[in-house]
Design a protein around this motif. Structure first.
Motif: not given
Length: 148
Positions: A121-123, A131, A118, A133, A135, A147
């Motif tokens: 891809y995600v911060t 958040i 994760l 992402v 993509k 989503t």
């Protein structure tokens, strides 16, 4: 009993039969009682089983059966001695005790792997409450962003 598996208790009985009646009697019982077409593989399994302790020099199984009746009964000293509680900690108990710890370690590793995946891809920005992402990288790696 076709297609049944021969358990360790049966193997012990077969080892005693081999010791008393010989290989031909053993093979006949394996064929008739357990419906095994090739009893050689069962005999090979019996020879490799440590509990049966096959002695190739004597061509016998040295099973763990009691050798004499004195081993069955307690002596007078054992009967009259004071009871001393003993804590027996076997290897099996140690393995059972370590199973929850091993499971916990496995779960932590799996969660860690997921978090690392994760993290690509995600911060999460706590200060701005955002958040972010990625993509593009997500879709390039074959993931689909949903989503709701």
């Amino acid at each position: 009993m076709p297609n049944c598996k021969i358990n360790e208790t049966d193997l012990r009985e077969l080892a005693d039969l081999y010791n008393s009646a010989g290989k031909h009697a053993l093979y006949d019982v394996i064929r008739n009682r357990f419906s095994v077409k090739n009893p050689t593989c069962i005999f090979k399994r019996m020879r490799e089983l440590p509990a049966l302790r096959y002695n190739s020099e004597k061509d016998r199984f040295e099973t763990e059966s009691l050798k004499n009746a004195e081993d069955v009964f307690m002596s007078m000293e054992e009967l009259c001695s004071p009871i001393v509680p003993q804590h027996i900690h076997s290897k099996e108990q140690e393995e059972l005790d370590s199973r929850p710890a091993a499971m916990d370690k496995l779960i932590r590793e799996l969660i860690g792997d997921r978090l690392l995946e994760l993290n690509k891809y995600v911060t999460i920005d706590s200060l701005s409450k955002r958040i972010i992402v990625d993509k593009t990288t997500l879709s390039q790696d074959g993931y689909k962003l949903v989503t709701h």
